[in-house]
Design a protein around this motif. Structure first.
Motif, PDB file in Angstrom:
ATOM      1  N   LEU A   1     -18.933  13.622  59.949  1.00  0.00           N
ATOM      2  CA  LEU A   1     -20.499  12.847  60.319  1.00  0.00           C
ATOM      3  C   LEU A   1     -21.308  14.441  60.278  1.00  0.00           C
ATOM      4  O   LEU A   1     -22.870  14.381  60.034  1.00  0.00           O
ATOM      5  CB  LEU A   1     -20.222  12.956  61.833  1.00  0.00           C
ATOM      6  CG  LEU A   1     -19.941  11.279  62.138  1.00  0.00           C
ATOM      7  CD1 LEU A   1     -20.184  11.368  63.489  1.00  0.00           C
ATOM      8  CD2 LEU A   1     -21.090  10.144  61.505  1.00  0.00           C
TER       9      LEU A   1
ATOM     10  N   SER B   1     -24.547   3.962  66.200  1.00  0.00           N
ATOM     11  CA  SER B   1     -24.151   4.238  64.375  1.00  0.00           C
ATOM     12  C   SER B   1     -23.172   5.683  64.209  1.00  0.00           C
ATOM     13  O   SER B   1     -22.703   5.856  65.511  1.00  0.00           O
ATOM     14  CB  SER B   1     -25.031   4.410  63.712  1.00  0.00           C
ATOM     15  OG  SER B   1     -24.956   5.015  62.396  1.00  0.00           O
TER      16      SER B   1
ATOM     17  N   THR C   1     -18.712   6.465  61.544  1.00  0.00           N
ATOM     18  CA  THR C   1     -18.391   5.883  60.565  1.00  0.00           C
ATOM     19  C   THR C   1     -17.664   4.702  60.568  1.00  0.00           C
ATOM     20  O   THR C   1     -17.341   3.835  61.987  1.00  0.00           O
ATOM     21  CB  THR C   1     -17.218   7.223  60.736  1.00  0.00           C
ATOM     22  OG1 THR C   1     -16.163   7.239  61.341  1.00  0.00           O
ATOM     23  CG2 THR C   1     -17.614   8.240  60.466  1.00  0.00           C
TER      24      THR C   1
ATOM     25  N   THR D   1     -24.063   2.507  56.302  1.00  0.00           N
ATOM     26  CA  THR D   1     -24.961   3.578  55.542  1.00  0.00           C
ATOM     27  C   THR D   1     -24.569   4.627  54.573  1.00  0.00           C
ATOM     28  O   THR D   1     -25.819   5.293  53.970  1.00  0.00           O
ATOM     29  CB  THR D   1     -25.598   3.989  57.035  1.00  0.00           C
ATOM     30  OG1 THR D   1     -24.170   4.999  57.324  1.00  0.00           O
ATOM     31  CG2 THR D   1     -25.939   3.675  57.920  1.00  0.00           C
ATOM     32  N   TRP D   2     -23.602   4.538  54.532  1.00  0.00           N
ATOM     33  CA  TRP D   2     -22.922   5.735  53.235  1.00  0.00           C
ATOM     34  C   TRP D   2     -21.691   5.207  52.589  1.00  0.00           C
ATOM     35  O   TRP D   2     -21.340   4.578  53.590  1.00  0.00           O
ATOM     36  CB  TRP D   2     -23.171   7.080  53.541  1.00  0.00           C
ATOM     37  CG  TRP D   2     -22.285   7.092  54.130  1.00  0.00           C
ATOM     38  CD1 TRP D   2     -22.881   7.538  55.968  1.00  0.00           C
ATOM     39  CD2 TRP D   2     -21.121   7.838  54.909  1.00  0.00           C
ATOM     40  NE1 TRP D   2     -21.886   8.382  57.029  1.00  0.00           N
ATOM     41  CE2 TRP D   2     -20.613   8.225  56.056  1.00  0.00           C
ATOM     42  CE3 TRP D   2     -20.589   8.360  53.769  1.00  0.00           C
ATOM     43  CZ2 TRP D   2     -19.377   9.091  56.638  1.00  0.00           C
ATOM     44  CZ3 TRP D   2     -19.030   8.548  54.057  1.00  0.00           C
ATOM     45  CH2 TRP D   2     -18.380   9.252  55.156  1.00  0.00           C
TER      46      TRP D   2
ATOM     47  N   GLY E   1     -20.056   5.047  56.903  1.00  0.00           N
ATOM     48  CA  GLY E   1     -21.040   4.824  57.752  1.00  0.00           C
ATOM     49  C   GLY E   1     -21.741   3.850  58.221  1.00  0.00           C
ATOM     50  O   GLY E   1     -21.641   2.809  56.729  1.00  0.00           O
TER      51      GLY E   1
ATOM     52  N   ASP F   1     -26.844  11.778  57.538  1.00  0.00           N
ATOM     53  CA  ASP F   1     -26.877  10.557  56.966  1.00  0.00           C
ATOM     54  C   ASP F   1     -27.658  10.488  55.966  1.00  0.00           C
ATOM     55  O   ASP F   1     -29.058  10.126  56.671  1.00  0.00           O
ATOM     56  CB  ASP F   1     -26.805   8.897  58.588  1.00  0.00           C
ATOM     57  CG  ASP F   1     -26.484   7.668  57.822  1.00  0.00           C
ATOM     58  OD1 ASP F   1     -26.375   7.528  56.959  1.00  0.00           O
ATOM     59  OD2 ASP F   1     -25.642   6.812  58.688  1.00  0.00           O
TER      60      ASP F   1
ATOM     61  N   PRO G   1     -29.978   7.063  57.808  1.00  0.00           N
ATOM     62  CA  PRO G   1     -29.862   7.061  59.294  1.00  0.00           C
ATOM     63  C   PRO G   1     -30.094   5.876  60.480  1.00  0.00           C
ATOM     64  O   PRO G   1     -31.447   4.798  59.847  1.00  0.00           O
ATOM     65  CB  PRO G   1     -30.441   8.110  59.662  1.00  0.00           C
ATOM     66  CG  PRO G   1     -32.013   8.548  58.970  1.00  0.00           C
ATOM     67  CD  PRO G   1     -31.429   7.761  57.525  1.00  0.00           C
TER      68      PRO G   1
END
Length: 491
Positions: A121, A296, A298, A313-314, A348, A378, A381
Motif C-alpha cells: 500500500l 479500502s 488490498t 482500484t488497481w 486494491g 492508489d 483512491p
C-alpha cells in the motif's frame, strides 16, 4: 479598559493577526469570538480585541478558527517525502498526519524479497529505503512536507525484517530482534506500535508475540494501535485480545477504523461500543473511524462476497480493470468472483461492506477520533483521502446534527493530540504551536466522490502549519512548514 492590557497591546508585535474569529478551540467547549495573534510558530496572544502590529491581518468575521486537524490514521508514510505538498490533506485543513498504521510502516524496513501485502500500500520496493527509523526522520526533515508527521512502528514491517516467512508466529530470537528495533525507534520519537493482525502477513502472530513487543511501550509513554484480527463475526474476541494486550502492557489502546464489516455483521455497533466502554472502565482505550460506509485496502479473497459491491482500484496483472466492479469483471471473464479476484491479485479494492447506521453510531461515540485511512498511492483512491474531515464537519455535524461543531472539532484536534502525546498541539491556546485552520462553517463540505475521488473540499479558507500560511482559498501557497513530531516532546 485595564491599564495593563493597554500597555501589553501597545507593545505587542506579531507576524499575523486573525481578527474576529469564532474560535472553536479543540477542547469541546463553546466557541468564542476572539482576535488571535501569531508570532513565529506560536500563538502569542488571544483576546476579545487585540491591538497588534502585524505584517499580515486576516478578517475572519463569520469564520471558524480551529486547531489544525490531526489525521490519526493515514498511510502517508512515503507520500510525505515523495509528494511533500500533501494536497489531499492540507486542502482539508489537516496539519498533522500519523503514519505507520495497520502494522505497515516505511521504517524501519529492510526488504527480504518482494514487498509483502499490505506493505505494498505504501509503494513498490523502491519506496522502502529507510532501514532505520532515524533515517526516515532525517528524510522528513529534508523533504519538509506541508504537514507535520508523527509515526508509529508497524508490526508487519518488523516481522518482514527478521522472519523468513510471515505465515507463522515468531521465535523468541526473532521477537527479541524486533523488540530491539522497536525500542530504537521509540528512543527516536516513535509514537508506539501498530498491528494489522487481520492481514495474512501478521495473522499467524500469536497474542504472546504481540504482547512481548508491546511490553516496552509503557516505559516510553507510547501507545498500541491495532487493525483488529477480524472486524467481522469474531470482532468481540478480537477486541478482547487488543484490550488484553493493552491492559497487560499498561499502555493505551486505539482500535483502528472501528467498524462492523460484512453484511452478516451489520447492526452490531451497540455491542461493539459496549465492549469498548467496558474496557475503558479499567484501562485507556479509544478508536478512530472514517465517515464512509465503505472501506479500502488490498484485494483480499476472504472478503469477496457477491452481495457486496467491490470496486477494483488497481491490479498489477490487469491494470486495465481499475475502476470496474468485481461483478462486472466476473461477467466479462465468465468466471466466479472468487476466481476473478485471484486473477487480479495483487490488487486494491473498495468494499461497500459497512452499514451507514453502524458507522454513524461509532462516529458519534465520545471516544472516537477521526482518521481518513486514505491511500495516497492508489491511482483511483477512496474519496476519504480528500474528503474525510470536511465531510464530518459539513455532512455529519452541520447537516445531520450527529454532534455539535465543537464536538466534531474536538474529535479531530484536542482528543487525538492528548491520546498520542502531541505536545502543545490540538488546542487554540496562547503559547501553543500555531497549527490552525480557518473555515466557513456554512460552506465546508467534501467534494470527493467514489466516481471523482480527487476533488478538494469546499470551505477551507486558510491553513497555518507551525505558523506558516500553507493553504488558502486559492490553493496551496507553496510555503511548507511541516515537521517530524516526536512523541511527548514539543517540536
Amino acid at each position: 479598559m485595564d491599564i495593563a492590557y493597554i500597555l501589553r497591546a501597545e507593545m505587542l508585535n506579531c507576524d499575523t493577526l486573525i481578527r474576529n474569529a469564532r474560535v472553536v478551540d479543540g477542547s469541546g467547549g463553546a466557541p468564542r469570538v476572539m482576535d488571535v495573534a501569531l508570532r513565529g510558530d506560536r500563538i502569542c496572544a488571544m483576546e476579545s480585541e487585540l491591538v497588534c502590529e502585524a505584517a499580515q491581518q486576516v478578517d475572519a468575521d463569520g469564520l471558524v478558527l480551529a486547531p489544525g486537524f490531526i489525521d490519526v490514521h493515514t498511510h502517508d508514510d512515503t507520500a510525505v517525502i515523495d509528494a511533500p505538498a500533501m494536497l489531499p490533506k492540507i486542502s482539508q485543513g489537516v496539519t498533522t498526519v500519523i503514519v505507520g498504521n495497520c502494522g505497515v510502516s516505511a521504517a524501519p524496513v529492510r526488504l527480504r524479497g518482494t514487498v509483502p501485502d499490505p506493505m505494498n500500500l505504501l509503494g513498490d520496493a523502491a519506496a522502502f529505503r529507510y532501514p532505520t527509523f532515524a533515517e526516515y526522520v532525517a528524510s522528513i526533515h529534508e523533504a519538509q512536507p506541508a504537514v507535520n508527521v508523527a509515526a508509529l512502528v508497524g508490526h508487519t514491517a518488523l516481522r518482514n525484517n527478521h522472519m523468513d516467512r510471515l505465515d507463522r508466529t515468531a521465535t523468541e530470537a526473532e521477537i527479541e530482534a524486533m523488540r530491539m528495533q522497536l525500542i530504537e525507534a521509540l528512543d527516536g520519537g516513535a509514537l508506539g506500535l501498530s498491528t494489522g493482525l487481520a492481514y495474512l502477513s501478521a495473522n499467524a502472530a500469536s497474542t504472546e508475540e504481540v504482547l512481548a513487543l508491546a511490553e516496552p511501550l509503557a516505559a516510553s509513554g507510547a501507545v498500541y494501535t491495532t487493525h483488529l484480527r477480524t472486524e467481522m463475526a469474531g470482532i468481540l474476541d478480537a477486541m478482547k485480545e487488543a484490550f488484553t494486550i493493552g491492559r497487560l502492557s499498561d499502555v493505551p489502546v486505539v482500535v483502528s477504523h472501528l467498524k462492523c464489516a460484512g453484511i452478516d455483521n451489520w447492526g452490531r455497533s451497540s455491542e461493539v461500543l459496549h465492549a469498548l466502554e467496558t474496557a475503558k472502565v479499567s484501562q485507556e482505550a479509544g478508536c478512530d473511524c472514517y465517515p464512509y460506509a465503505a472501506g479500502s485496502s488490498t484485494l483480499d479473497l476472504r472478503q469477496v462476497d457477491e452481495r457486496v459491491l467491490i470496486t477494483i482500484t488497481w491490479s498489477t496483472p490487469h491494470p486495465e480493470m481499475a475502476g470496474n466492479s468485481l461483478a462486472e469483471i466476473t461477467k466479462r471473464w465468465e468466471v466466479s468472483q472468487l476466481e476473478a479476484a485471484r486473477r487480479l491479485q495483487p490488487a486494491g479494492a473498495i468494499y461497500h461492506s459497512i452499514s451507514e447506521g453502524d458507522m454513524r453510531q461509532i462516529l458519534s461515540h465520545p471516544a472516537t477520533m477521526i482518521g481518513s485511512d486514505g491511500l495516497p498511492n492508489d491511482p483511483r483512491p477512496h474519496p476519504r483521502l480528500w474528503g474525510t474531515f470536511p465531510r464530518v464537519l459539513g455532512r455529519y455535524s452541520r447537516e445531520e446534527k450527529l454532534f455539535s461543531l465543537a464536538e466534531a472539532v474536538h474529535k479531530m484536534t484536542g482528543l487525538p493530540a492528548r491520546r498520542f502525546g502531541l505536545a502543545e498541539r490540538g488546542l487554540v491556546r496562547e503559547g501553543y504551536v500555531a497549527d490552525l485552520v480557518l473555515f466557513d462553517p456554512e460552506e465546508i463540505i467534501d467534494m470527493a466522490t467514489f466516481s471523482e475521488p480527487v476533488q478538494p473540499a469546499r470551505g477551507i479558507k486558510a491553513v497555518w502549519v507551525n505558523g506558516v500560511l500553507s493553504y488558502n482559498d486559492e490553493g496551496a501557497t507553496g510555503n511548507r512548514g511541516g515537521r517530524f513530531l516526536p512523541r511527548g516532546r514539543a517540536s
